[in-house]
Design a protein around this motif. Sequence first.
Motif: not given
Length: 223
Positions: A122-139
């Motif tokens: 998802q890092t390759d598919l989403q913008p750097p500040k995507s909320p998805l990446l933050n949630l993924l990292n948290m989980v």
Amino acid sequence: MNGHVKNMHFQQLVERGATLLCFLLLVVVDSTKTVAAARNQECSNDLHRTMKLTRLVHKDTGDLIKQYKTSQGEMPELLCKASVSGIPDPNISGLEPSEKIASMYAQLQAFSPHLTRVYEQQTDLQPPKSPLLNLLNMVINQTGMLTRRINNFYHKVFPNLPLPEPAGGSTTLPPPQNVFQQKVYGCVVLTTYKKLLTNMSKNMRTLRSKVCRKAPASEFNLF
């Protein structure tokens, strides 16, 4: 007369000795009960904190799945219904409490690299500040915390019973995937992981009475 006095003194010494012995035995029993009660309370507290963390990760994974679907574009629901091989089993195995806790630990370890792979994709598919990446990292971080807590709880409750090695060996990750396959893989990993957390919560509720119980009265029957 002297013999009679000596007998009385001897009898008094025996009675005092018997009284002292009874007192010491009562102290031992009381101390043993106190230690057992403290150990039981500590076990209950540890299990309660573990259950609380499990529920938190479950809730945050649910929020993560919603954000994941929102971030994938068209037909997000279809992505999660597809079949993907190689995803860890969300079920908890074993009959004994030690086996169930060991299974929780093994399944968390098995899911961890899959969650990391989803984050990398998802890092390759989403913008750097995507909320998805933050949630993924948290989980992912929460999963590490939960894994360590399960490990520590197991060794506290079963100090003489080593954790068995995972039956299936190391986790096998999927080969390179195209964008659509990555989207499907990520959604299936997350929804299956949430099922694991649901099953863990159910099993933990039944563990309290089995691993955090008071010692039976027979253990204190010293008379």
